[in-house]
Design a protein around this motif. Structure first.
Motif, PDB file in Angstrom:
ATOM      1  N   ASP A   1      -4.087 -42.618 -12.243  1.00  0.00           N
ATOM      2  CA  ASP A   1      -4.209 -41.225 -12.695  1.00  0.00           C
ATOM      3  C   ASP A   1      -3.731 -41.086 -14.142  1.00  0.00           C
ATOM      4  OD1 ASP A   1      -5.139 -39.648 -10.402  1.00  0.00           O
ATOM      5  OD2 ASP A   1      -3.327 -40.407  -9.442  1.00  0.00           O
TER       6      ASP A   1
ATOM      7  N   LYS B   1     -10.095 -41.546 -17.441  1.00  0.00           N
ATOM      8  CA  LYS B   1     -11.489 -41.729 -17.048  1.00  0.00           C
ATOM      9  C   LYS B   1     -12.315 -40.547 -17.584  1.00  0.00           C
ATOM     10  CE  LYS B   1     -10.683 -42.035 -12.574  1.00  0.00           C
ATOM     11  NZ  LYS B   1      -9.276 -41.616 -12.687  1.00  0.00           N
ATOM     12  N   ASP B   2     -11.801 -39.339 -17.377  1.00  0.00           N
ATOM     13  CA  ASP B   2     -12.528 -38.146 -17.849  1.00  0.00           C
ATOM     14  C   ASP B   2     -12.706 -38.161 -19.369  1.00  0.00           C
ATOM     15  OD1 ASP B   2     -12.398 -37.415 -15.226  1.00  0.00           O
ATOM     16  OD2 ASP B   2     -11.053 -35.710 -15.530  1.00  0.00           O
TER      17      ASP B   2
ATOM     18  N   PHE C   1     -16.422 -40.409  -7.347  1.00  0.00           N
ATOM     19  CA  PHE C   1     -16.174 -40.737  -5.939  1.00  0.00           C
ATOM     20  C   PHE C   1     -14.771 -40.308  -5.562  1.00  0.00           C
ATOM     21  CE2 PHE C   1     -19.635 -43.482  -7.194  1.00  0.00           C
ATOM     22  CZ  PHE C   1     -20.516 -43.310  -6.131  1.00  0.00           C
ATOM     23  N   LYS C   2     -14.724 -39.268  -4.733  1.00  0.00           N
ATOM     24  CA  LYS C   2     -13.445 -38.710  -4.264  1.00  0.00           C
ATOM     25  C   LYS C   2     -13.159 -39.242  -2.873  1.00  0.00           C
ATOM     26  CE  LYS C   2     -13.386 -35.603  -7.733  1.00  0.00           C
ATOM     27  NZ  LYS C   2     -12.379 -35.392  -8.713  1.00  0.00           N
ATOM     28  N   LYS C   3     -12.175 -38.625  -2.255  1.00  0.00           N
ATOM     29  CA  LYS C   3     -11.860 -38.977  -0.872  1.00  0.00           C
ATOM     30  C   LYS C   3     -13.130 -38.819  -0.032  1.00  0.00           C
ATOM     31  CE  LYS C   3      -7.754 -37.575   1.684  1.00  0.00           C
ATOM     32  NZ  LYS C   3      -8.401 -37.285   2.921  1.00  0.00           N
ATOM     33  N   PRO C   4     -13.495 -39.803   0.778  1.00  0.00           N
ATOM     34  CA  PRO C   4     -14.765 -39.699   1.508  1.00  0.00           C
ATOM     35  C   PRO C   4     -14.782 -38.505   2.478  1.00  0.00           C
ATOM     36  CG  PRO C   4     -13.810 -41.904   1.706  1.00  0.00           C
ATOM     37  CD  PRO C   4     -12.786 -41.052   1.036  1.00  0.00           C
TER      38      PRO C   4
ATOM     39  N   ARG D   1     -22.429 -44.484   0.598  1.00  0.00           N
ATOM     40  CA  ARG D   1     -22.426 -43.316  -0.303  1.00  0.00           C
ATOM     41  C   ARG D   1     -22.638 -43.718  -1.764  1.00  0.00           C
ATOM     42  NH1 ARG D   1     -16.408 -40.951  -1.560  1.00  0.00           N
ATOM     43  NH2 ARG D   1     -15.315 -42.896  -1.965  1.00  0.00           N
TER      44      ARG D   1
ATOM     45  N   ARG E   1     -14.442 -43.567 -10.702  1.00  0.00           N
ATOM     46  CA  ARG E   1     -14.045 -44.209  -9.449  1.00  0.00           C
ATOM     47  C   ARG E   1     -15.323 -44.736  -8.784  1.00  0.00           C
ATOM     48  NH1 ARG E   1      -8.555 -43.084  -8.376  1.00  0.00           N
ATOM     49  NH2 ARG E   1      -7.805 -41.156  -9.325  1.00  0.00           N
TER      50      ARG E   1
ATOM     51  N   GLU F   1     -12.552 -48.283  -4.861  1.00  0.00           N
ATOM     52  CA  GLU F   1     -11.491 -47.546  -4.154  1.00  0.00           C
ATOM     53  C   GLU F   1     -11.295 -48.108  -2.741  1.00  0.00           C
ATOM     54  OE1 GLU F   1      -9.435 -45.035  -5.234  1.00  0.00           O
ATOM     55  OE2 GLU F   1     -10.280 -45.283  -7.244  1.00  0.00           O
ATOM     56  N   ASP F   2     -12.345 -48.707  -2.216  1.00  0.00           N
ATOM     57  CA  ASP F   2     -12.280 -49.207  -0.842  1.00  0.00           C
ATOM     58  C   ASP F   2     -11.515 -50.521  -0.707  1.00  0.00           C
ATOM     59  OD1 ASP F   2     -13.893 -47.229   0.912  1.00  0.00           O
ATOM     60  OD2 ASP F   2     -15.013 -47.426  -0.955  1.00  0.00           O
TER      61      ASP F   2
ATOM     62  N   VAL G   1      -7.176 -47.910  -3.127  1.00  0.00           N
ATOM     63  CA  VAL G   1      -6.401 -46.906  -2.381  1.00  0.00           C
ATOM     64  C   VAL G   1      -6.379 -47.244  -0.881  1.00  0.00           C
ATOM     65  CG1 VAL G   1      -8.347 -45.282  -2.170  1.00  0.00           C
ATOM     66  CG2 VAL G   1      -6.040 -44.423  -2.028  1.00  0.00           C
ATOM     67  N   VAL G   2      -7.508 -47.733  -0.398  1.00  0.00           N
ATOM     68  CA  VAL G   2      -7.617 -48.056   1.030  1.00  0.00           C
ATOM     69  C   VAL G   2      -6.669 -49.192   1.417  1.00  0.00           C
ATOM     70  CG1 VAL G   2      -9.206 -49.055   2.731  1.00  0.00           C
ATOM     71  CG2 VAL G   2      -9.960 -47.154   1.298  1.00  0.00           C
TER      72      VAL G   2
ATOM     73  N   LEU H   1      -5.456 -47.890   4.980  1.00  0.00           N
ATOM     74  CA  LEU H   1      -6.362 -46.982   5.704  1.00  0.00           C
ATOM     75  C   LEU H   1      -7.268 -47.722   6.676  1.00  0.00           C
ATOM     76  CD1 LEU H   1      -7.354 -44.530   2.801  1.00  0.00           C
ATOM     77  CD2 LEU H   1      -5.491 -44.330   4.469  1.00  0.00           C
TER      78      LEU H   1
HETATM   79  P1  ATP Z   1      -8.482 -36.414 -12.048  1.00  0.00           P
HETATM   80  O1  ATP Z   1      -8.295 -37.362 -13.194  1.00  0.00           O
HETATM   81  O2  ATP Z   1      -9.157 -35.161 -12.447  1.00  0.00           O
HETATM   82  O3  ATP Z   1      -7.236 -36.247 -11.234  1.00  0.00           O
HETATM   83  P2  ATP Z   1      -9.423 -38.049  -9.906  1.00  0.00           P
HETATM   84  O4  ATP Z   1     -10.491 -39.101  -9.965  1.00  0.00           O
HETATM   85  O5  ATP Z   1      -8.028 -38.552  -9.773  1.00  0.00           O
HETATM   86  O6  ATP Z   1      -9.580 -37.146 -11.149  1.00  0.00           O
HETATM   87  P3  ATP Z   1      -8.908 -36.477  -7.624  1.00  0.00           P
HETATM   88  O7  ATP Z   1      -9.727 -35.477  -6.892  1.00  0.00           O
HETATM   89  O8  ATP Z   1      -7.579 -36.114  -8.172  1.00  0.00           O
HETATM   90  O9  ATP Z   1      -9.824 -37.071  -8.769  1.00  0.00           O
HETATM   91  O10 ATP Z   1      -8.687 -37.740  -6.708  1.00  0.00           O
HETATM   92  C1  ATP Z   1      -9.673 -38.357  -6.004  1.00  0.00           C
HETATM   93  C2  ATP Z   1      -8.942 -39.153  -4.970  1.00  0.00           C
HETATM   94  O11 ATP Z   1      -9.868 -39.692  -4.052  1.00  0.00           O
HETATM   95  C3  ATP Z   1      -8.167 -40.315  -5.560  1.00  0.00           C
HETATM   96  O12 ATP Z   1      -6.839 -40.259  -5.166  1.00  0.00           O
HETATM   97  C4  ATP Z   1      -8.858 -41.526  -4.984  1.00  0.00           C
HETATM   98  O13 ATP Z   1      -7.984 -42.603  -4.765  1.00  0.00           O
HETATM   99  C5  ATP Z   1      -9.413 -40.959  -3.692  1.00  0.00           C
HETATM  100  N1  ATP Z   1     -10.504 -41.773  -3.173  1.00  0.00           N
HETATM  101  C6  ATP Z   1     -11.624 -42.164  -3.812  1.00  0.00           C
HETATM  102  N2  ATP Z   1     -12.356 -42.974  -3.018  1.00  0.00           N
HETATM  103  C7  ATP Z   1     -11.679 -43.122  -1.873  1.00  0.00           C
HETATM  104  C8  ATP Z   1     -11.913 -43.863  -0.691  1.00  0.00           C
HETATM  105  N3  ATP Z   1     -13.007 -44.588  -0.530  1.00  0.00           N
HETATM  106  N4  ATP Z   1     -11.005 -43.755   0.299  1.00  0.00           N
HETATM  107  C9  ATP Z   1      -9.894 -43.011   0.153  1.00  0.00           C
HETATM  108  N5  ATP Z   1      -9.622 -42.300  -0.954  1.00  0.00           N
HETATM  109  C10 ATP Z   1     -10.491 -42.352  -1.964  1.00  0.00           C
END
Ligand code: ATP
Ligand code: MG
Length: 267
Positions: free
Chosen positions: A66, A70-71, A91-94, A106, A122, A126-127, A130-131, A136
């Motif tokens: 974080d 990226k942005d 790609f956010k939380k699925p 996806r 992302r 992520e799989d 974070v996973v 997870l």
């Molecule tokens: P920002 O810089 O604006 O915070 P961000 O990419 O961190 O952007 P968020 O909505 O804050 O966006 O976070 C997205 C979250 O989704 C992250 O914590 C990321 O680890 C999580 N994520 C993405 N893909 C997966 C996945 N396959 N399984 C579990 N969590 C995921």
């Protein structure tokens, strides 16, 4: 910029990569920004070619902790390009529906089409990040995924997609400053999430997970680059330069017109 390339199967020790590195840019920010303006002009030209040729495709993967930017990278490096040929997919939380499928389900619909540049904010990585860090899925499940990912990317490159993967590398100290800035500035605080603090506590686990990703999934045709990102101007310049160099190496050209245009007069 070759120094930031992760050669396939090299052991990566992120603690030995300096996030404040500015490569050959001893001149600092001012010179770096002037160089970015020049590289951007070339990028714009190259994207016109890519779009016109309507053949090769470019996939750019951005991964980072974080606040690493990226942005900002998307805005500064890809913002000046023709939006018709650029797509960004985050790609956010699925969702529950996504979780009902395999983890690449996806992802595949959003890979670039002919002539397009797609940026993944992302990604499927992520799989195994974070996973893995949050357990997870069981280890034997995420461990198999390196192989799937390499094969999936191989499918894409075999079929004409060029892939570039960037790990935006910031220091934990720099993240602290940026999170504090988010807290203090009302124009940035919407980005602050308490969850970011929890992830920050897991920093060493994330570094281990990133090191394994870099070590196992950097390939000649789908390389990883570790971009020193404590200095935003250098991060942008490094990414822009690598994308420019990659597009240049693709030997793009404008398509030939359908017919012989000699002697045609527009009345
Ligand atoms: P920002 O810089 O604006 O915070 P961000 O990419 O961190 O952007 P968020 O909505 O804050 O966006 O976070 C997205 C979250 O989704 C992250 O914590 C990321 O680890 C999580 N994520 C993405 N893909 C997966 C996945 N396959 N399984 C579990 N969590 C995921
Ligand atoms: Mg976030």
């Amino acid at each position: 910029m070759k120094r930031f390339l992760v050669r396939p199967r090299t052991k990566m020790d992120l603690s030995r990569q300096n996030p404040r590195d500015t490569g050959p840019f001893n001149g600092g920010k001012k010179e770096g920004l002037a160089q970015l303006a020049r590289v951007t002009e070339e990028l714009v030209e190259l994207q016109r070619l890519l779009y016109a040729e309507h053949g090769p495709r470019l996939l750019v993967v951005l991964q980072a902790m974080d606040t690493a930017g990226k942005d900002g990278t998307i805005r500064h490096v890809f913002g000046p390009l023709n939006p018709q040929g650029v797509q960004v997919r985050s790609f956010k939380k699925p969702t529950p529906r996504e979780l009902d499928h395999d983890y690449l389900w996806r992802v595949h619909p959003f890979v670039p089409g002919r002539g397009e540049i797609t940026i993944f904010n992302r990604s499927h990585y992520e799989d195994v990040l974070v996973v893995r860090v949050h357990g997870l899925v069981p280890e034997e499940v995420w461990r198999r995924r390196y192989r799937h990912i390499v094969e999936f990317e191989r499918l894409l490159t075999d079929e004409g997609t060029t892939i570039l993967k960037f790990f935006l590398h910031i220091s934990k100290e720099e993240q602290k400053e940026r999170l504090e800035a988010r807290l203090a500035d009302p124009t940035k605080s919407w980005k602050f999430s308490n969850a970011d603090l929890a992830e920050r506590q897991l920093w060493p686990d994330y570094m281990t997970a990133y090191e394994e990703v870099l070590n196992r999934t950097s390939a000649r045709l789908a390389p990883w680059y570790v971009i020193p990102s404590d200095r935003k101007w250098f991060r942008n310049l490094a990414v822009a330069t690598i994308v420019r160099d990659t597009l240049q190496s693709m030997k793009l050209h404008y398509p030939e017109p359908d017919e012989d245009l000699d002697g045609i007069v527009v009345e």
